[in-house]
Write a protein that holds these residues in place. Structure first.
Motif, PDB file in Angstrom:
ATOM      1  N   ASN A 303      47.433  49.374  32.158  1.00 28.56           N
ATOM      2  CA  ASN A 303      48.068  50.015  30.320  1.00 28.56           C
ATOM      3  C   ASN A 303      48.840  50.672  30.964  1.00 28.56           C
ATOM      4  O   ASN A 303      48.903  51.425  29.576  1.00 28.56           O
ATOM      5  N   ARG A 304      50.217  50.212  31.181  1.00 29.41           N
ATOM      6  CA  ARG A 304      51.338  51.652  31.825  1.00 29.41           C
ATOM      7  C   ARG A 304      52.427  51.396  31.685  1.00 29.41           C
ATOM      8  O   ARG A 304      53.020  49.581  31.868  1.00 29.41           O
ATOM      9  N   GLY A 305      53.202  52.542  30.756  1.00 30.43           N
ATOM     10  CA  GLY A 305      54.808  52.177  30.753  1.00 30.43           C
ATOM     11  C   GLY A 305      55.461  51.237  32.416  1.00 30.43           C
ATOM     12  O   GLY A 305      55.636  50.445  31.685  1.00 30.43           O
ATOM     13  N   TYR A 306      55.094  52.218  33.400  1.00 33.56           N
ATOM     14  CA  TYR A 306      55.827  51.228  34.399  1.00 33.56           C
ATOM     15  C   TYR A 306      55.587  50.314  35.309  1.00 33.56           C
ATOM     16  O   TYR A 306      56.508  49.632  35.658  1.00 33.56           O
ATOM     17  N   LEU A 307      54.026  49.958  34.815  1.00 35.58           N
ATOM     18  CA  LEU A 307      54.326  48.425  35.334  1.00 35.58           C
ATOM     19  C   LEU A 307      54.850  47.647  33.914  1.00 35.58           C
ATOM     20  O   LEU A 307      54.839  46.114  34.024  1.00 35.58           O
TER      21      LEU A 307
END
Length: 442
Positions: A303-307
């Protein structure tokens, strides 16, 4: 003149402020000033350039640098990789969709790649591996940084074992956390001392290298693995298990305990994040690895923005490694690497046994990359290195791997890597080093 890292940074900060005023007629940004101020306060923080000194020294003539912690060029599978790459592109559409590996890819890694990695691990572990518990990464360093990004905030506490992989410590310090060290014993981290420290500092994360520790080659016992997982549940912290050497036990040696992931799974703890890499078992330049952890932890990590923005971390290389696994090349190469590492370790150990004075002690490694030498307690490894460099040999000194221990705790210790050189070179280096130690001792 000699100066500490903190003094270097303070000087750098002052220079930046002065140059900013001269060139731009204004002071530097508050963020820049704050960075230098915080960095200067980090304990034992050594500039990266000081860790990389060896590469230029090693290239300057016929040098033997035992500090190098990477495989030699002859252990890189060039032909196998070329074959796997060709097969990947030549695969029929129904077997492989070449377009998908050139797209962003799934954040967790392509399903087909994770299935191949899981199949490979299941054969190595002799235990089932669910591909849904695998997350394809750019390697161990990136995986640790991702975990820190997700779980840590400035001011949190992290506990590491000491001695340990020194560059992992830098990753933690980059997050402006408080790092504490627990002493390593012959069977791994002192979990009793860990429990006392956990009660005091309430860590968010505990970092361990449970198999063939870098630098000592110590392996965490089954009993301590169980206690460590138990503590993580009781005191609510996450364990980062750096298992980069898990698959590098020597062929003639009994297998190590299972991955720490399985001790977590056995009690449904959901606290262990095991990080792995193809750097040591295939090639560092692939920049590919994997995380093996519970669905609970994966939900946090993914749950990461860059992923969400960038997709898979390395789908192109992942698909080639998938082919390398499926065509048997990975198993073939891993067998080659294990045999070569054992041969090199045996050559170095025998040379040390035959040439070192009785005052020098070490344990015989059962896998991994390293031999951990202990000199007489009154001897300084840094002084020995100065003399050894004059003879064309270098190595890494003990205090580098224990930045939070007492200054004298490991000053007489030396880490020797046997992965980078052929046996004949390792023997030559060991003889030179032994002669130097005898001269310094006398």
């Amino acid at each position: 003149t000699q100066s500490t890292w903190g003094n270097d940074v303070r000087l750098c900060a002052s220079c930046c402020m002065l140059l900013s005023r001269l060139l731009f007629k204004r002071p530097p940004s508050l963020a820049s000033a704050r960075y230098f101020s915080i960095a200067a306060k980090q304990p034992h923080r050594t500039p990266m350039s000081k860790f990389n000194y060896a590469s230029s020294w090693r290239r300057a003539g016929d040098k033997i640098d035992f500090a190098v912690g990477q495989p030699s060029r002859d252990l890189l599978p060039l032909s196998l990789m070329a074959q796997a790459t060709a097969q990947t592109f030549a695969a029929a559409p129904e077997q492989f969709d070449e377009r998908s590996m050139l797209q962003y890819g799934e954040s967790q890694g392509e399903q087909c790649t994770r299935e191949s990695v899981a199949k490979f691990l299941a054969a190595q572990y002799a235990k089932p591996v669910d591909p849904n518990t695998i997350f394809i990464t750019n390697g161990v360093s990136q995986a640790i940084d991702l975990v820190c990004n997700c779980l840590l905030s400035p001011g949190d506490s992290v506990i590491i074992e000491e001695p340990t992989y020194h560059l992992a410590t830098h990753i933690f310090l980059d997050r402006k956390v408080n790092v504490h060290g627990v002493k390593l014993q012959q069977d791994g981290m002192d979990v009793d001392a860990l429990e006392e420290m956990v009660k005091r500092v309430r860590p968010k994360l505990v970092y361990t290298i449970p198999v063939h520790n870098n630098p000592t080659s110590v392996t965490l016992s089954v009993e301590k693995r169980q206690k460590l997982v138990q503590l993580s549940v009781e005191y609510n912290f996450t364990i980062v298990a750096d298992e980069v050497y898990q698959l590098l036990t020597f062929p003639s040696t009994a297998p190590p305990p299972p991955s720490l992931y399985y001790f977590d799974e056995a009690v449904n703890a959901g606290t262990v994040i095991a990080v792995h890499s193809f750097s040591k078992i295939t090639a560092p330049g692939l920049r590919l690895g994997w995380i093996h952890t519970s669905i609970r932890q994966l939900d946090i990590l993914l749950n990461r923005g860059y992923l969400n923005s960038g997709g898979g971390l390395n789908p192109f290389t992942g698909c080639i490694i998938q082919t390398l696994i499926d065509n048997g090349g990975q198993d073939q190469h891993l067998s080659t690497v294990r045999a070569a590492l054992e041969e090199r370790s045996n050559a170095l150990v025998t040379a040390l046994q035959e040439n070192m004075p009785p005052s020098v002690s070490f344990d015989i490694p059962k896998g991994g990359y390293f031999v951990w030498l202990k000199l007489p307690s009154n001897m300084d490894a840094k002084e020995v290195r100065e003399h050894a460099i004059a003879e064309g040999v270098s190595f890494q000194v003990g205090p580098v791997f224990a930045p939070f221990a007492a200054a004298t705790e490991y000053k007489n210790c030396i880490r020797l890597c046997f992965a980078y050189y052929e046996p004949i070179t390792l023997v030559k280096g060991a003889k030179i080093l032994a002669d130097v130690i005898k001269r310094v001792e006398n």
